[in-house]
Write a protein that holds these residues in place. Structure first.
Motif, PDB file in Angstrom:
ATOM      1  N   ARG A 139      65.331  13.207  44.983  1.00 28.69           N
ATOM      2  CA  ARG A 139      65.727  14.515  44.713  1.00 28.69           C
ATOM      3  C   ARG A 139      67.180  13.872  45.463  1.00 28.69           C
ATOM      4  N   GLN A 140      67.309  12.550  46.728  1.00 26.22           N
ATOM      5  CA  GLN A 140      68.442  12.488  46.928  1.00 26.22           C
ATOM      6  C   GLN A 140      69.186  11.590  46.025  1.00 26.22           C
ATOM      7  N   HIS A 141      68.371  10.826  45.631  1.00 25.57           N
ATOM      8  CA  HIS A 141      69.090   9.685  44.121  1.00 25.57           C
ATOM      9  C   HIS A 141      70.101  10.928  43.146  1.00 25.57           C
ATOM     10  N   HIS A 142      68.850  11.704  42.995  1.00 30.62           N
ATOM     11  CA  HIS A 142      69.244  13.018  41.626  1.00 30.62           C
ATOM     12  C   HIS A 142      71.023  13.690  42.186  1.00 30.62           C
ATOM     13  N   TYR A 143      70.995  13.887  43.727  1.00 28.13           N
ATOM     14  CA  TYR A 143      72.539  14.359  44.142  1.00 28.13           C
ATOM     15  C   TYR A 143      73.360  13.321  44.186  1.00 28.13           C
ATOM     16  N   ILE A 144      73.189  11.674  44.052  1.00 28.50           N
ATOM     17  CA  ILE A 144      73.925  11.125  44.942  1.00 28.50           C
ATOM     18  C   ILE A 144      74.612  10.737  42.978  1.00 28.50           C
ATOM     19  N   GLU A 145      73.463  10.668  42.339  1.00 27.80           N
ATOM     20  CA  GLU A 145      73.996  10.689  40.446  1.00 27.80           C
ATOM     21  C   GLU A 145      75.004  11.258  40.239  1.00 27.80           C
ATOM     22  N   LEU A 146      74.547  12.850  40.384  1.00 27.90           N
ATOM     23  CA  LEU A 146      75.854  14.417  40.060  1.00 27.90           C
ATOM     24  C   LEU A 146      76.513  13.630  40.727  1.00 27.90           C
ATOM     25  N   LEU A 147      76.820  13.514  42.013  1.00 25.56           N
ATOM     26  CA  LEU A 147      78.221  13.245  42.850  1.00 25.56           C
ATOM     27  C   LEU A 147      78.703  12.657  42.171  1.00 25.56           C
ATOM     28  N   SER A 148      78.785  11.190  41.557  1.00 23.38           N
ATOM     29  CA  SER A 148      79.227   9.997  40.770  1.00 23.38           C
ATOM     30  C   SER A 148      78.907  10.364  39.398  1.00 23.38           C
TER      31      SER A 148
END
Length: 140
Positions: free
Chosen positions: A108-117
């Motif tokens: 889930r952390q990776h998902h949000y970081i990907e969305l932010l990027s």
């Protein structure tokens, strides 16, 4: 600016604002100067060029107003650069905050970081979604 947002989201936005405040202060000053200087120099340059007979004094005045106008455009360019810097600092804080979450799993952390990027225009919405999910997980 925001209405009806939860207190935990508001605290995070305040943290972002603390980080970006020095840049925003400088940006406001430069923006004010640019807005003031550019029209004054353009109006004076146009009046000198079209309505003043050619003379040595006119050349010096034209040169001075051209330099002042260039300074105004330099301030305007700095404002654009500072806006990008504010955005970078904000996104860096958001990514760091997502990475520090002890509630959400790595996926889930990776998902949000990907969305932010990948979606820079929706960073605040994405960050708020992250905070809401984190808060729900804490409440469970």
């Amino acid at each position: 600016m925001f209405t009806n947002i939860p207190r935990y989201v508001e605290r995070e936005i305040e943290e972002i604002q603390k980080l970006t405040l020095p840049i925003m202060k400088k940006t406001r000053k430069y923006s004010f100067l640019a807005i003031l200087i550019i029209p004054i120099s353009i109006v004076n340059l146009l009046s000198l060029i079209f309505f003043t007979p050619w003379s040595q004094e006119m050349f010096i005045s034209t040169l001075i107003f051209a330099v002042v106008g260039a300074l105004g455009f330099a301030f305007q360019k700095e404002v654009r650069y500072s806006a990008k810097e504010i955005h970078k600092v904000s996104i860096a804080y958001m990514k760091e905050r997502v990475e520090k979450s002890r509630v959400l799993d790595r996926h889930r952390q990776h998902h949000y970081i990907e969305l932010l990027s990948t979606h820079p225009t929706r960073t605040l919405n994405t960050f708020q979604q992250f905070l809401e999910e984190e808060n729900r997980q804490i409440g469970l």
